[in-house]
Write an enzyme that holds these catalytic residues in place. Structure first.
Site, PDB file in Angstrom:
ATOM      1  N   LEU A  37       0.824  -1.214   0.000  1.00 34.80           N
ATOM      2  CA  LEU A  37       0.000   0.000   0.000  1.00 34.80           C
ATOM      3  C   LEU A  37       0.850   1.252   0.000  1.00 34.80           C
ATOM      4  O   LEU A  37       1.800   1.376   0.771  1.00 34.80           O
ATOM      5  CB  LEU A  37      -0.928  -0.006   1.214  1.00 34.80           C
ATOM      6  CG  LEU A  37      -1.840   1.199   1.406  1.00 34.80           C
ATOM      7  CD1 LEU A  37      -3.200   0.767   1.968  1.00 34.80           C
ATOM      8  CD2 LEU A  37      -1.216   2.241   2.360  1.00 34.80           C
ATOM      9  N   LEU A  38       0.496   2.188  -0.863  1.00 35.71           N
ATOM     10  CA  LEU A  38       1.047   3.547  -0.875  1.00 35.71           C
ATOM     11  C   LEU A  38      -0.039   4.510  -0.446  1.00 35.71           C
ATOM     12  O   LEU A  38      -1.180   4.368  -0.861  1.00 35.71           O
ATOM     13  CB  LEU A  38       1.551   3.877  -2.281  1.00 35.71           C
ATOM     14  CG  LEU A  38       1.922   5.322  -2.646  1.00 35.71           C
ATOM     15  CD1 LEU A  38       3.002   5.319  -3.741  1.00 35.71           C
ATOM     16  CD2 LEU A  38       0.721   6.142  -3.130  1.00 35.71           C
ATOM     17  N   ASN A  39       0.328   5.505   0.414  1.00 37.31           N
ATOM     18  CA  ASN A  39      -0.615   6.605   0.619  1.00 37.31           C
ATOM     19  C   ASN A  39       0.117   7.944   0.607  1.00 37.31           C
ATOM     20  O   ASN A  39       0.743   8.264  -0.407  1.00 37.31           O
ATOM     21  CB  ASN A  39      -1.552   6.387   1.811  1.00 37.31           C
ATOM     22  CG  ASN A  39      -0.886   6.178   3.144  1.00 37.31           C
ATOM     23  OD1 ASN A  39      -0.042   5.313   3.314  1.00 37.31           O
ATOM     24  ND2 ASN A  39      -1.286   6.960   4.128  1.00 37.31           N
ATOM     25  N   ASP A  40       0.083   8.739   1.643  1.00 43.31           N
ATOM     26  CA  ASP A  40       0.465  10.150   1.562  1.00 43.31           C
ATOM     27  C   ASP A  40       1.833  10.398   0.930  1.00 43.31           C
ATOM     28  O   ASP A  40       2.815   9.728   1.270  1.00 43.31           O
ATOM     29  CB  ASP A  40       0.532  10.757   2.970  1.00 43.31           C
ATOM     30  CG  ASP A  40      -0.737  10.576   3.761  1.00 43.31           C
ATOM     31  OD1 ASP A  40      -1.706  10.014   3.234  1.00 43.31           O
ATOM     32  OD2 ASP A  40      -0.749  10.990   4.935  1.00 43.31           O
ATOM     33  N   GLN A  56       4.286   7.318   2.153  1.00 44.26           N
ATOM     34  CA  GLN A  56       3.853   6.343   3.144  1.00 44.26           C
ATOM     35  C   GLN A  56       3.709   4.987   2.470  1.00 44.26           C
ATOM     36  O   GLN A  56       3.045   4.857   1.437  1.00 44.26           O
ATOM     37  CB  GLN A  56       2.521   6.777   3.745  1.00 44.26           C
ATOM     38  CG  GLN A  56       2.617   7.990   4.669  1.00 44.26           C
ATOM     39  CD  GLN A  56       3.186   7.608   6.018  1.00 44.26           C
ATOM     40  OE1 GLN A  56       2.489   7.118   6.885  1.00 44.26           O
ATOM     41  NE2 GLN A  56       4.478   7.855   6.205  1.00 44.26           N
ATOM     42  N   TYR A  99       5.025   7.936  10.425  1.00 46.31           N
ATOM     43  CA  TYR A  99       3.910   8.588   9.753  1.00 46.31           C
ATOM     44  C   TYR A  99       4.387   9.814   8.970  1.00 46.31           C
ATOM     45  O   TYR A  99       5.564  10.143   8.953  1.00 46.31           O
ATOM     46  CB  TYR A  99       2.828   8.949  10.771  1.00 46.31           C
ATOM     47  CG  TYR A  99       1.903   7.805  11.133  1.00 46.31           C
ATOM     48  CD1 TYR A  99       2.192   6.488  10.763  1.00 46.31           C
ATOM     49  CD2 TYR A  99       0.742   8.023  11.853  1.00 46.31           C
ATOM     50  CE1 TYR A  99       1.350   5.438  11.093  1.00 46.31           C
ATOM     51  CE2 TYR A  99      -0.116   6.978  12.193  1.00 46.31           C
ATOM     52  CZ  TYR A  99       0.199   5.691  11.812  1.00 46.31           C
ATOM     53  OH  TYR A  99      -0.650   4.649  12.135  1.00 46.31           O
ATOM     54  N   ARG A 158      -0.066  15.039  14.301  1.00 44.87           N
ATOM     55  CA  ARG A 158       0.851  14.411  13.345  1.00 44.87           C
ATOM     56  C   ARG A 158       1.042  15.262  12.074  1.00 44.87           C
ATOM     57  O   ARG A 158       0.448  16.293  11.895  1.00 44.87           O
ATOM     58  CB  ARG A 158       0.343  13.026  12.961  1.00 44.87           C
ATOM     59  CG  ARG A 158      -1.094  12.968  12.444  1.00 44.87           C
ATOM     60  CD  ARG A 158      -1.497  11.530  12.162  1.00 44.87           C
ATOM     61  NE  ARG A 158      -2.897  11.398  11.783  1.00 44.87           N
ATOM     62  CZ  ARG A 158      -3.871  11.066  12.614  1.00 44.87           C
ATOM     63  NH1 ARG A 158      -3.602  10.830  13.889  1.00 44.87           N
ATOM     64  NH2 ARG A 158      -5.113  10.959  12.183  1.00 44.87           N
ATOM     65  N   ASP A 159       1.908  14.722  11.208  1.00 41.87           N
ATOM     66  CA  ASP A 159       2.148  15.211   9.840  1.00 41.87           C
ATOM     67  C   ASP A 159       2.849  16.568   9.807  1.00 41.87           C
ATOM     68  O   ASP A 159       2.346  17.531   9.211  1.00 41.87           O
ATOM     69  CB  ASP A 159       0.840  15.293   9.046  1.00 41.87           C
ATOM     70  CG  ASP A 159      -0.019  14.039   9.157  1.00 41.87           C
ATOM     71  OD1 ASP A 159       0.554  12.965   9.375  1.00 41.87           O
ATOM     72  OD2 ASP A 159      -1.246  14.145   9.037  1.00 41.87           O
ATOM     73  N   GLU A 217      -5.736  16.647   8.984  1.00 38.44           N
ATOM     74  CA  GLU A 217      -4.518  15.935   8.635  1.00 38.44           C
ATOM     75  C   GLU A 217      -3.699  16.703   7.591  1.00 38.44           C
ATOM     76  O   GLU A 217      -4.230  17.524   6.834  1.00 38.44           O
ATOM     77  CB  GLU A 217      -4.856  14.541   8.081  1.00 38.44           C
ATOM     78  CG  GLU A 217      -5.435  13.603   9.127  1.00 38.44           C
ATOM     79  CD  GLU A 217      -5.361  12.155   8.691  1.00 38.44           C
ATOM     80  OE1 GLU A 217      -4.858  11.333   9.470  1.00 38.44           O
ATOM     81  OE2 GLU A 217      -5.808  11.839   7.569  1.00 38.44           O
TER      82      GLU A 217
END
Length: 479
Positions: A37-40, A56, A99, A158-159, A217
């Site tokens: 899985l790839l996200n941000d 991510q 994260y 976060r982030d 986020e």
């Protein structure tokens, strides 16, 4: 770093390489995970002529979990190289996930800032803002925690996005207050190590915004054409008309950030992308002075388990890189100029008349194409273009509504996303094997979506209701 978990990640890539690459939904010119899985998008930066895009990454499954930072690099935003894993969840302060975060260059080093996610045996969450650094932009050494959770917030904190203003460094963090309201929180530092908490600059129940989500986020603060922009992804917005139709949203506030008082005066929230899949974007200022953005072409908890790529051991992708400008208080998004290098085999039709019937044009088809339409005369009521019997873009002149319809990969039903559009003058469609990105009127509106048509169907069909005259250009995209 612990070598064992990193070795396991590489083993997972190699073990499933053939399974992944056999999937005809693999994209031709978008960034994807090698497995899992790839996200941000994370740490997007240009350094010494090279663009670095971290992401991510969960290599061990197609669901979320203890994330790594994967890493791609490019000199031109078109041809990308896979780099070694940048961060892995191996230390006490990030053992349940490295994260999202950002990158800066300081004192000849690339420095990454990210959130270390930690959970105890009862599942209680802890959060730490952490730093890592590199001399070459490839190998990173963790430096540990630079910010712990301040009073007034839950562990959904976060982030970090870091930037320099005049002589000082600033960091904006996405947060949830103790009363479960989404916030954007500002910090300041002279040396990137010791940080001062300046407080909330925007959020739900702040600045006359009203109730606006339980968590914010992936915030990003930057200057764009003389104004400050706060880009953010709120969670918990209820749909209103054509707005906020996805599970979670992404948009921006335009305003002015007073660094002395740590206050952000801003206007209304505006959605950034009108499509089905777009979330958690991040921007950078490149060496040409351009503000460039990548987004995740996905949305958390929105039909992820139904993606047909899962059986091939991968899921999700990035959007194309987009150059941003601010025009009349609205962000305009345009594919970066470098993408034109991928164009091959141009096909052009001038002054094509579309009437009430469906129409296909010779050599206007394909699964990896760019299609450009310039509307020269549109005394019509509706106009539409369908791609591979899976996705259709429509414009209704009477209602002044643009609509993107697709066959849902969850239910098989037709679903739609819409926006108001006063006039339709120009459209650019970037079609890949399992995605589409639509840029309307030079990027005034954008729709991004995944689509999963049959492999053999490469059709592009035009529909008119009344006469419309348009110039059409199509290129094959061959990276």
């Amino acid at each position: 770093m612990s070598d064992s978990i990193i070795e396991r990640a590489y083993e997972e890539v190699n073990r499933h390489k053939q399974t992944v690459e056999r999937d005809y939904h693999r994209l031709h010119y978008h960034l994807m995970p090698p497995v899992g899985l790839l996200n941000d998008p994370n740490g997007f930066i240009q350094w010494n002529g090279t663009y670095h895009l971290f992401y991510q990454w969960m290599p061990f499954k197609t669901g979320h979990g203890a994330k790594f930072w994967g890493h791609y690099s490019s000199t031109d935003l078109v041809y990308w190289s896979s780099e070694p894993i940048a961060l892995a969840p191996t230390d006490w302060f990030d053992k349940n996930g490295c994260y999202s975060g950002s990158a800066v260059v300081d004192d000849g080093r690339m420095k990454l800032f990210y959130t270390g996610n930690v959970k105890d045996e009862q599942g209680n969450r802890e959060t730490y803002q952490c730093m890592a650094e590199s001399l070459d932009g490839v190998s990173f050494e963790k430096k540990g925690v630079v910010i712990t959770l301040p009073e007034g917030y839950t562990a959904h904190f976060r982030d970090p996005k870091v930037w320099k203003h005049e002589l000082d460094w600033y960091m904006v963090i996405g947060a949830q207050s103790k009363d479960l309201q989404g916030k954007a929180v500002l910090f300041k530092s002279e040396d990137l190590k010791a940080w001062t908490h300046l407080g909330v600059i925007a959020g739900s129940q702040e600045n006359n915004v009203g109730n606006f989500g339980y968590m914010w986020e992936c915030p990003d603060v930057f200057e764009l054409d003389g104004k400050e922009i706060l880009l953010v992804s709120p969670q918990g917005l209820a749909p209103i008309g054509m707005q906020f139709q996805n599970k979670y949203q992404t948009g921006y506030f335009v305003g002015s950030l007073d660094y002395e008082s740590a206050t952000f005066t801003h206007g209304a929230f505006q959605e950034l992308d009108r499509g089905f899949e777009f979330y958690a974007p991040q921007t950078t200022l490149d060496e040409k002075g351009r503000r460039i953005m990548f987004g995740w072409m996905g949305v958390p908890e929105q039909g992820e388990e139904a993606h047909p790529t899962i059986k091939h051991k991968w899921i999700h992708s990035m959007t194309l890189p987009r150059e941003l400008h601010l025009v009349d208080g609205k962000i305009i998004q345009q594919p970066v100029e470098e993408l034109k290098m991928m164009r091959k085999n141009e096909v052009k039709y001038m002054s094509v008349v579309f009437d009430k019937r469906e129409m296909e044009l010779k050599d206007i088809h394909g699964e990896s194409v760019e299609l450009e339409l310039t509307i020269k005369d549109n005394p019509f009521q509706t106009f539409a273009v369908s791609f591979r019997n899976n996705v259709t873009f429509k414009y209704d002149r009477h209602s002044q509504i643009a609509t993107l319809e697709r066959v849902s990969f969850v239910t098989g039903d037709i679903e739609k996303r819409q926006c108001s559009l006063i006039t339709l003058e120009h459209i650019s469609f970037f079609v890949d094997s399992s995605s589409i990105e639509i840029f309307i009127n030079g990027g005034q509106e954008v729709f991004s979506a995944r689509m999963f048509p049959e492999e053999a169907d490469k059709s592009i069909v035009f529909h008119g209701n009344g006469d419309v005259i348009a110039d059409i250009t199509k290129w094959e995209i061959r990276p």
